[in-house]
Design a protein around this motif. Structure first.
Motif, PDB file in Angstrom:
ATOM      1  N   ILE A  28       0.852  -1.189   0.000  1.00  0.00           N
ATOM      2  CA  ILE A  28       0.000   0.000   0.000  1.00  0.00           C
ATOM      3  C   ILE A  28       0.891   1.242   0.000  1.00  0.00           C
ATOM      4  CG2 ILE A  28      -1.901  -1.150   1.209  1.00  0.00           C
ATOM      5  CD1 ILE A  28      -1.064   0.362   3.750  1.00  0.00           C
ATOM      6  N   GLN A  29       0.294   2.362  -0.435  1.00  0.00           N
ATOM      7  CA  GLN A  29       0.972   3.650  -0.407  1.00  0.00           C
ATOM      8  C   GLN A  29       0.062   4.672   0.254  1.00  0.00           C
ATOM      9  OE1 GLN A  29       1.758   4.393  -4.559  1.00  0.00           O
ATOM     10  NE2 GLN A  29       3.714   3.281  -4.535  1.00  0.00           N
ATOM     11  N   TYR A  30       0.697   5.702   0.795  1.00  0.00           N
ATOM     12  CA  TYR A  30      -0.059   6.811   1.378  1.00  0.00           C
ATOM     13  C   TYR A  30      -0.052   7.956   0.383  1.00  0.00           C
ATOM     14  CZ  TYR A  30       0.954   4.138   5.601  1.00  0.00           C
ATOM     15  OH  TYR A  30       1.072   3.137   6.525  1.00  0.00           O
ATOM     16  N   GLU A  31      -1.237   8.346  -0.061  1.00  0.00           N
ATOM     17  CA  GLU A  31      -1.340   9.469  -0.971  1.00  0.00           C
ATOM     18  C   GLU A  31      -1.644  10.736  -0.188  1.00  0.00           C
ATOM     19  OE1 GLU A  31      -4.052   8.614  -4.114  1.00  0.00           O
ATOM     20  OE2 GLU A  31      -2.571   7.418  -5.200  1.00  0.00           O
ATOM     21  N   ASP A  32      -1.795  11.844  -0.890  1.00  0.00           N
ATOM     22  CA  ASP A  32      -2.144  13.102  -0.240  1.00  0.00           C
ATOM     23  C   ASP A  32      -3.454  12.952   0.519  1.00  0.00           C
ATOM     24  OD1 ASP A  32       0.085  14.157  -1.376  1.00  0.00           O
ATOM     25  OD2 ASP A  32      -0.972  15.032  -3.100  1.00  0.00           O
ATOM     26  N   SER A  33      -3.619  13.741   1.515  1.00  0.00           N
ATOM     27  CA  SER A  33      -4.819  13.729   2.374  1.00  0.00           C
ATOM     28  C   SER A  33      -4.931  12.426   3.160  1.00  0.00           C
ATOM     29  CB  SER A  33      -6.105  13.964   1.556  1.00  0.00           C
ATOM     30  OG  SER A  33      -6.012  15.143   0.804  1.00  0.00           O
ATOM     31  N   ASP A  34      -3.802  11.773   3.374  1.00  0.00           N
ATOM     32  CA  ASP A  34      -3.777  10.552   4.185  1.00  0.00           C
ATOM     33  C   ASP A  34      -4.692   9.455   3.642  1.00  0.00           C
ATOM     34  OD1 ASP A  34      -1.896  11.460   6.000  1.00  0.00           O
ATOM     35  OD2 ASP A  34      -3.418  12.450   7.237  1.00  0.00           O
ATOM     36  N   LEU A  35      -4.729   9.305   2.341  1.00  0.00           N
ATOM     37  CA  LEU A  35      -5.522   8.237   1.727  1.00  0.00           C
ATOM     38  C   LEU A  35      -4.634   7.027   1.447  1.00  0.00           C
ATOM     39  CD1 LEU A  35      -7.760  10.191  -0.814  1.00  0.00           C
ATOM     40  CD2 LEU A  35      -8.334   9.414   1.492  1.00  0.00           C
ATOM     41  N   TYR A  36      -5.197   5.837   1.688  1.00  0.00           N
ATOM     42  CA  TYR A  36      -4.473   4.608   1.428  1.00  0.00           C
ATOM     43  C   TYR A  36      -4.855   4.085   0.043  1.00  0.00           C
ATOM     44  CZ  TYR A  36      -4.048   4.689   6.527  1.00  0.00           C
ATOM     45  OH  TYR A  36      -3.797   5.051   7.824  1.00  0.00           O
ATOM     46  N   VAL A  37      -3.838   3.669  -0.720  1.00  0.00           N
ATOM     47  CA  VAL A  37      -4.075   3.109  -2.046  1.00  0.00           C
ATOM     48  C   VAL A  37      -3.237   1.849  -2.183  1.00  0.00           C
ATOM     49  CG1 VAL A  37      -3.889   3.464  -4.540  1.00  0.00           C
ATOM     50  CG2 VAL A  37      -4.530   5.371  -3.052  1.00  0.00           C
ATOM     51  N   ALA A  38      -3.856   0.769  -2.707  1.00  0.00           N
ATOM     52  CA  ALA A  38      -3.121  -0.475  -2.918  1.00  0.00           C
ATOM     53  C   ALA A  38      -2.240  -0.347  -4.151  1.00  0.00           C
ATOM     54  CB  ALA A  38      -4.090  -1.640  -3.085  1.00  0.00           C
ATOM     55  N   THR A  39      -1.033  -0.828  -4.053  1.00  0.00           N
ATOM     56  CA  THR A  39      -0.129  -0.849  -5.200  1.00  0.00           C
ATOM     57  C   THR A  39      -0.520  -1.996  -6.131  1.00  0.00           C
ATOM     58  OG1 THR A  39       1.422  -2.334  -4.098  1.00  0.00           O
ATOM     59  CG2 THR A  39       1.725   0.051  -3.767  1.00  0.00           C
ATOM     60  N   GLN A  40       0.147  -2.037  -7.288  1.00  0.00           N
ATOM     61  CA  GLN A  40      -0.087  -3.144  -8.217  1.00  0.00           C
ATOM     62  C   GLN A  40       0.222  -4.475  -7.546  1.00  0.00           C
ATOM     63  OE1 GLN A  40       2.607  -3.378 -11.579  1.00  0.00           O
ATOM     64  NE2 GLN A  40       0.976  -4.152 -12.922  1.00  0.00           N
TER      65      GLN A  40
END
Length: 919
Positions: A638-650
């Motif tokens: 996972i990565q942390y994007e702006d605004s503290d949002l979690y996004v799964a990587t490939q």
């Protein structure tokens, strides 16, 4: 047990021997005959049975028959007096009113308008033997909001108490009320999935659902594109590996294993079709705290609770304050159970367990003194046979013999596979031999032996020894086909005793009049209260038995622990997400990958719906969550994007798509990235290694076999070993008794690679047409373990294909796809077409090919009689029987040949239709 003037009568060995000319204790298939009826018919049938004796020995491949043994007598206690009583008149013959009757209650009928069930559904239930429901089922169904689907339900009832019917009714109501509605029924074991699919298909047979709307014109326009089964309720089972991704359009009720249900729900949430799911039944909900697989139920249920639309969750076999559910609990059983403890030859009622320790500790206890303390009710006499000197084993054999000779079914649970086979052989040696059996019983057992012999693995020598006496064993060392035949034969009365490992208790529905636990341990560990309840719950079958009985045979050293176990309440169920296996990592990765949560707030909302939230301190939970998120970030999931949002990587999405644990996913990623730099393409070993599961398969390496196989590898295989970091010097050292270091993380990972390569060697043999039984001999493993490895690899391979697709590794995905077909067929590439035909796999496919049947069309146009000699060639043993035995064997093969030609015809028609469509 018959009682006369305070004197109990009981069979002794001597009395039985004296009476033998006029009375043979006999098992009659499907019937119970009075003592007075037995002598006459048997005298007339004695000659016929004798004529079958030699045939039966040939059919079972027996060599010299083991010498007969005699089971110990079981003596009842009353004022210290013991007298012989005929076997068929012991306590199990008591007439007991098992199901209480009540005044007429119209709501106990499924036709009652309160349930609003279609008449066709009620008629199907009736055809399956369900006329009415029990009062507790009515009370449960009428709980607030349940029939309407607006409230979840968690309920508990004893095994055999009818709990499945409640879930079936609620699930079917959701599917019948909404044309677009889908439902999932989640079960722990493949055998239960298969059994439930058969049951539900009978329940919904010929039931038609209403059209989508009342617009007749639109309905007419849809007719041309309508599937023939579109108005039916389609029940589909999901388990194991599969390359085709299932969608809601493929089924209405999906019966799934934990893993498949979790995968289906993840996919539906990800593609936004989850709104069609209206009901999910979680059977064996008490397994939710099982760290191995049960935690997946917590993941499933918590995701469903987090959805915006309502899904009715129905949890069975547990009572816990979770799921925002109405709870219901009952202890009702239609067939009552009498429970006993057996210690040092003494039989105690379980209700007196608290006083057993005191009685057992008395020195020089005699029967009358023990009875004065209200403890033993019967005593199993010591045996003169050296085989039965152990009191526990002697008790198991005596209790099994007593029940089977009276015509009832017995389940014996053992702690190991070897124990199952040993107990089965000893029990078979005390039961009636062929001369004492009714011809119809002999015929059934001959049929079973023929069915087992016709399997690709052939007839197991131990089963050949025990089945003539009506005894078999059931454990994971047998193949699926063998276990199915044993279970069916027991269910139809051909077998009277099945000796099983504990997996049978939860894995399949085989009730018995008497359940005997050889001891309170499964392996080295004491069984828990839940498993004990599962095993004891198999006692008593509705419609066949007036009562059920359980006997727990206790070792002398285990008495204190066993008494405590018998008195123990079921443990409180807790979450399995915070164990040392870090299951919370998978929970967090899944909800982020399928976009169910993407912020700290939404993650917290998800955590508040878990069972974990109910059983742990908030600060402790938050610590686990924070650590889990940090670890997922460190592993690159996972990565942390702006605004503290979690996004799964490939990579994170690939791990979820392939249903891997995060730790296993990280290992697979490292292995695959290394392979992408230098993949060995001039042989099979590297791709087979990639196909081999990374999970702990509980298969120990036989280093002598490993060394032997290593020495036979070609240059390509040796290059794979070198590429993977495996050293021949290490294998040689291990084969000579060395030990593999596993103290550091690097050493543990290298040990994992050695283990995985060892399993890949077995996959190589499977893909190159070596039969399962031959691989089992070669690697010194049970046949069932080899078969399970193949099935597990198919599931893992399907996951690896998805992993590669998600990562953009198309070429690797295509290679794995090809080997997935080969592994399923157990054959080389030239046999893949033939292997699509039912019963034609591995060596059988090669034998057909070598005999000129190289295409599906050639088999489709063959006379089944022509295929019988070919099927004989494919058998693992070249045993040739004579007269009637050989005739019955050929009949089995002819029936199989008919199935083969029918299957080939269906496939051929599909091929021809495809050719027409392409023109």
């Amino acid at each position: 047990m018959e009682q006369r003037q305070g004197i109990f009568h009981q069979t002794t060995v001597e009395a039985l021997a004296v009476r033998q000319p006029e009375f043979h204790p006999v098992t009659f298939a499907g019937t119970k005959r009075a003592h007075s009826e037995l002598a006459g018919p048997l005298q007339h049938q004695h000659t016929a049975a004798s004529n079958r004796h030699t045939q039966f020995q040939r059919a079972s491949s027996l060599g010299k028959e083991p010498h007969r043994l005699t089971a110990s007598a079981i003596i009842a206690l009353d004022t210290g007096t013991t007298v012989a009583l005929p076997t068929s008149e012991y306590s199990q013959r008591r007439v007991i009113s098992a199901t209480p009757t009540s005044t007429i209650d119209r709501s106990l009928s499924l036709f009652s308008p309160r349930y609003a069930l279609p008449a066709s559904l009620v008629a199907n239930f009736r055809a399956l033997g369900i006329e009415d429901i029990y009062p507790w089922q009515k009370q449960c169904l009428l709980g607030p909001g349940l029939l309407a689907g607006s409230k979840n339900l968690v309920y508990s009832a004893p095994t055999g108490g009818g709990k499945s019917l409640v879930a079936d009714i609620l699930m079917l109501k959701r599917v019948l009320e909404d044309r677009n509605a889908k439902a999932l029924l989640v079960l722990p074991y493949v055998a239960l999935v298969q059994e439930k699919v058969r049951w539900l298909r009978n329940v919904v047979q010929d039931i038609k659902r209403q059209p989508l709307n009342d617009d007749k014109q639109e309905n007419k326009q849809r007719l041309w594109q309508k599937r023939p089964d579109e108005d039916n309720i389609r029940v589909v089972g999901f388990f194991g590996g599969g390359k085709i991704r299932a969608t809601w359009s493929d089924f209405d009720i999906g019966v799934c294993t934990f893993e498949k249900a979790n995968m289906l729900i993840n996919a539906a949430i990800d593609d936004c079709t989850i709104s069609k799911l209206k009901a999910v039944v979680l059977d064996e909900l008490h397994m939710v705290d099982d760290d191995h697989r049960g935690y997946l139920m917590e993941l499933i249920a918590t995701k469903l609770l987090s959805l915006e639309h309502g899904v009715q969750i129905i949890g069975m076999s547990a009572t816990l304050a979770w799921l925002d559910a109405h709870t219901y609990s009952t202890f009702y059983r239609p067939v009552p159970i009498e429970e006993h403890l057996v210690h040092e030859g003494n039989i105690y009622p379980a209700s007196t367990a608290s006083g057993i320790l005191k009685t057992a500790s008395q020195s020089g206890t005699n029967p009358s003194a023990a009875q004065a303390h209200g403890d033993p009710v019967r005593i199993i006499q010591p045996s003169a046979h050296k085989e039965f000197q152990d009191p526990g084993l002697n008790a198991v054999v005596a209790l099994a013999n007593e029940t089977a000779r009276s015509g009832y079914g017995v389940l014996v649970f053992c702690s190991s596979r070897q124990g199952c086979e040993s107990d089965a052989r000893l029990i078979s040696r005390v039961l009636p031999d062929v001369h004492e059996l009714e011809p119809s019983v002999v015929e059934k057992r001959m049929d079973l032996l023929g069915d087992l012999r016709s399997l690709p693995t052939g007839l197991d020598p131990s089963l050949a020894e025990t089945i003539p006496a009506g005894v078999a064993f059931h454990h994971a060392g047998l193949t699926t086909e063998e276990r199915d035949l044993v279970a069916n034969a027991y269910d139809n009365g051909a077998l009277k005793v099945v000796v099983a490992t504990c997996s049978l208790a939860a894995g399949i529905n085989l009730p018995a009049r008497r359940v005997i636990l050889h001891n309170a341990r499964m392996g080295r560990d004491l069984v828990g209260p839940s498993m004990l309840r599962q095993m004891r719950g198999r006692a008593g079958r509705k419609g066949k038995d007036e009562i059920g009985e359980t006997y727990l045979c206790c070792r002398k050293t285990d008495l204190e622990d066993v008494v405590e176990l018998m008195l123990a309440e079921l443990p409180e169920i807790s979450s399995g997400l915070t164990t040392d296996k870090h299951r919370i990592q998978r929970a967090l990765l899944e909800i982020i990958a399928i976009r169910l949560a993407n912020s700290k707030e939404s993650v917290q909302d998800y955590i508040r719906k878990t069972l974990l939230h109910l059983s742990n301190d908030a600060d402790v939970i938050q610590g686990h969550v924070d650590t889990g998120l940090n670890d997922l970030g460190t592993m690159g999931f996972i990565q942390y994007e702006d605004s503290d949002l979690y996004v799964a990587t490939q990579l994170g999405k690939a791990v979820v798509a392939s249903s891997l644990e995060p730790e296993d996913g990280a290992f697979v990623n490292r292995e695959m990235r290394r392979a992408s730099k230098a993949f060995v393409m001039d042989g099979e070993m590297h791709v087979l290694y990639t196909f081999t599961p990374v999970q702990d398969f509980s298969v120990s390496i036989n280093w002598q076999v490993f060394r032997s196989e290593m020495e036979g590898l070609d240059d390509s295989g040796l290059r794979v070993m070198t590429f993977l970091g495996l050293k021949p010097t290490v294998v040689n050292r291990m084969a000579q008794g060395g030990s593999l270091k596993e103290s550091t993380a690097e050493e543990k990972e290298l040990a994992r690679v050695y283990h995985r390569f060892y399993l890949a060697l077995q996959l190589r043999d499977l893909c190159n047409e070596m039969p399962v039984h031959a691989i089992a001999r070669k690697y010194d493993m049970p046949r069932g373990t080899v078969q399970t490895l193949a099935q597990t690899c198919q599931g893992f391979g399907a996951g690896m294909i998805k992993f590669c697709e998600q990562m953009g590794w198309g070429a690797m995905s295509a290679i794995l796809d090809h080997f997935s077909d080969r592994l399923k067929a157990g054959a080389k590439a030239d046999l893949l077409a033939l292997a699509r035909i039912t019963f034609i796999k591995s060596r059988t496919a090669r034998v057909f090919y070598d005999n000129g049947y190289k295409t599906i069309a050639s088999i489709a146009n063959a006379d089944p009689k022509e295929l019988v000699p070919i099927l004989m060639q494919a058998q693992p043993t070249k045993l040739r029987l004579k007269s009637k035995d050989e005739q019955k064997y050929e009949e089995k093969l002819f029936a199989k040949a008919q199935v083969i030609t029918d299957s080939a015809n269906r496939l051929w028609q599909i091929e021809m239709q495809q050719d027409i469509d392409e023109q």
